[in-house]
Motif scaffolding. Structure first.
Motif, PDB file in Angstrom:
ATOM      1  N   TYR A  37      60.783  87.531  25.009  1.00 17.00           N
ATOM      2  CA  TYR A  37      61.800  86.635  24.471  1.00 17.00           C
ATOM      3  C   TYR A  37      61.288  86.126  23.125  1.00 17.00           C
ATOM      4  O   TYR A  37      60.099  86.234  22.818  1.00 17.00           O
ATOM      5  N   ARG A  38      62.206  85.561  22.347  1.00 13.65           N
ATOM      6  CA  ARG A  38      61.774  84.937  21.100  1.00 13.65           C
ATOM      7  C   ARG A  38      62.587  83.680  20.834  1.00 13.65           C
ATOM      8  O   ARG A  38      63.717  83.547  21.304  1.00 13.65           O
ATOM      9  N   GLN A  39      61.969  82.794  20.086  1.00 11.78           N
ATOM     10  CA  GLN A  39      62.649  81.560  19.711  1.00 11.78           C
ATOM     11  C   GLN A  39      62.330  81.235  18.270  1.00 11.78           C
ATOM     12  O   GLN A  39      61.175  81.017  17.908  1.00 11.78           O
ATOM     13  N   ALA A  40      63.388  81.227  17.470  1.00 11.85           N
ATOM     14  CA  ALA A  40      63.265  80.858  16.069  1.00 11.85           C
ATOM     15  C   ALA A  40      63.509  79.358  15.928  1.00 11.85           C
ATOM     16  O   ALA A  40      64.151  78.742  16.794  1.00 11.85           O
ATOM     17  N   PRO A  41      63.018  78.744  14.853  1.00 11.30           N
ATOM     18  CA  PRO A  41      63.213  77.292  14.673  1.00 11.30           C
ATOM     19  C   PRO A  41      64.685  76.915  14.725  1.00 11.30           C
ATOM     20  O   PRO A  41      65.525  77.535  14.063  1.00 11.30           O
ATOM     21  N   GLY A  42      64.990  75.923  15.527  1.00 12.77           N
ATOM     22  CA  GLY A  42      66.349  75.439  15.626  1.00 12.77           C
ATOM     23  C   GLY A  42      67.287  76.298  16.454  1.00 12.77           C
ATOM     24  O   GLY A  42      68.493  76.011  16.522  1.00 12.77           O
ATOM     25  N   LYS A  43      66.753  77.327  17.089  1.00 12.06           N
ATOM     26  CA  LYS A  43      67.594  78.220  17.879  1.00 12.06           C
ATOM     27  C   LYS A  43      67.112  78.269  19.318  1.00 12.06           C
ATOM     28  O   LYS A  43      65.972  77.909  19.627  1.00 12.06           O
ATOM     29  N   GLN A  44      67.981  78.751  20.191  1.00 11.70           N
ATOM     30  CA  GLN A  44      67.614  78.886  21.590  1.00 11.70           C
ATOM     31  C   GLN A  44      66.744  80.124  21.790  1.00 11.70           C
ATOM     32  O   GLN A  44      66.815  81.085  21.019  1.00 11.70           O
ATOM     33  N   ARG A  45      65.957  80.081  22.849  1.00 13.88           N
ATOM     34  CA  ARG A  45      65.154  81.249  23.198  1.00 13.88           C
ATOM     35  C   ARG A  45      66.107  82.372  23.632  1.00 13.88           C
ATOM     36  O   ARG A  45      67.067  82.139  24.385  1.00 13.88           O
ATOM     37  N   PRO A  87      63.327  89.812   8.099  1.00 12.00           N
ATOM     38  CA  PRO A  87      63.017  88.376   8.080  1.00 12.00           C
ATOM     39  C   PRO A  87      63.637  87.624   9.263  1.00 12.00           C
ATOM     40  O   PRO A  87      63.032  86.667   9.776  1.00 12.00           O
ATOM     41  N   GLU A  88      64.780  88.064   9.717  1.00 13.22           N
ATOM     42  CA  GLU A  88      65.428  87.389  10.842  1.00 13.22           C
ATOM     43  C   GLU A  88      64.732  87.631  12.176  1.00 13.22           C
ATOM     44  O   GLU A  88      65.099  87.034  13.189  1.00 13.22           O
ATOM     45  N   ASP A  89      63.719  88.486  12.182  1.00  9.49           N
ATOM     46  CA  ASP A  89      62.909  88.666  13.385  1.00  9.49           C
ATOM     47  C   ASP A  89      61.820  87.602  13.503  1.00  9.49           C
ATOM     48  O   ASP A  89      61.116  87.538  14.511  1.00  9.49           O
ATOM     49  N   THR A  90      61.690  86.778  12.473  1.00 10.61           N
ATOM     50  CA  THR A  90      60.690  85.718  12.495  1.00 10.61           C
ATOM     51  C   THR A  90      60.963  84.749  13.641  1.00 10.61           C
ATOM     52  O   THR A  90      62.066  84.216  13.778  1.00 10.61           O
ATOM     53  N   TYR A  93      57.265  84.657  19.764  1.00 13.36           N
ATOM     54  CA  TYR A  93      57.589  85.633  20.799  1.00 13.36           C
ATOM     55  C   TYR A  93      56.831  85.284  22.075  1.00 13.36           C
ATOM     56  O   TYR A  93      55.611  85.080  22.049  1.00 13.36           O
ATOM     57  N   TYR A  94      57.580  85.232  23.172  1.00 13.99           N
ATOM     58  CA  TYR A  94      57.019  84.864  24.465  1.00 13.99           C
ATOM     59  C   TYR A  94      57.120  86.035  25.433  1.00 13.99           C
ATOM     60  O   TYR A  94      58.154  86.688  25.527  1.00 13.99           O
ATOM     61  N   THR A 109      53.362  83.881  20.754  1.00 13.62           N
ATOM     62  CA  THR A 109      52.640  84.347  19.572  1.00 13.62           C
ATOM     63  C   THR A 109      53.615  84.380  18.400  1.00 13.62           C
ATOM     64  O   THR A 109      54.751  84.829  18.543  1.00 13.62           O
ATOM     65  N   GLN A 110      53.164  83.897  17.266  1.00 15.09           N
ATOM     66  CA  GLN A 110      54.041  83.777  16.089  1.00 15.09           C
ATOM     67  C   GLN A 110      54.148  85.117  15.371  1.00 15.09           C
ATOM     68  O   GLN A 110      53.136  85.770  15.085  1.00 15.09           O
ATOM     69  N   VAL A 111      55.372  85.482  15.064  1.00 17.72           N
ATOM     70  CA  VAL A 111      55.657  86.644  14.215  1.00 17.72           C
ATOM     71  C   VAL A 111      56.426  86.138  13.006  1.00 17.72           C
ATOM     72  O   VAL A 111      57.481  85.514  13.153  1.00 17.72           O
ATOM     73  N   THR A 112      55.904  86.415  11.830  1.00 16.50           N
ATOM     74  CA  THR A 112      56.552  85.996  10.591  1.00 16.50           C
ATOM     75  C   THR A 112      56.760  87.219   9.716  1.00 16.50           C
ATOM     76  O   THR A 112      55.816  87.952   9.423  1.00 16.50           O
TER      77      THR A 112
END
Length: 115
Positions: A37-45, A87-90, A93-94, A109-112
């Motif tokens: 799963y992933r969670q971007a700032p301000g968004k849901q997982r 960039p939108e994959d930033t 990631y869980y 783990t952070q992906v940027t």
């Protein structure tokens, strides 16, 4: 109890690749599915990809054709190969696994991805 530890995140340029790993330890017998799963700032997982016992996989539409999930049962490890990163994959990631109806999560783990 199952413990999950992710690795492989980092900073990459758009178009590049990363491979995430998640190793399960503890009571790993009977894990039904493992996923990312992933969670971007301000968004849901959100679900990125999942692999079920037997090898069936499912992907989010946004990553289909770019990401590949795989699992090494002997190593109790699930991988996420991420190609053609955008960039939108930033996101953080869980790793997640399901066993006996219970969900277990890694620390993330952070992906940027830079443009």
């Amino acid at each position: 109890q199952v413990q999950l530890v992710e690795s492989g995140g980092g900073l990459v340029q758009a178009g590049g690749s990363l491979r995430l790993s998640c190793e399960a330890s503890g009571s790993t017998f009977g894990i039904n599915a493992m996923g990312w799963y992933r969670q971007a700032p301000g968004k849901q997982r959100e679900l990125v990809a999942i692999i079920i016992s037997g090898g069936t996989t499912n992907y989010a539409d946004s990553v289909e054709g770019r990401f590949t999930i795989s699992r090494d049962n002997a190593k109790n490890t699930v991988y996420l190969q991420m190609d053609s990163l955008k960039p939108e994959d930033t996101a953080v990631y869980y790793c997640e696994c399901i066993k006996a109806g219970r969900n277990y999560w890694g620390q993330g783990t952070q992906v940027t991805v830079s443009s």
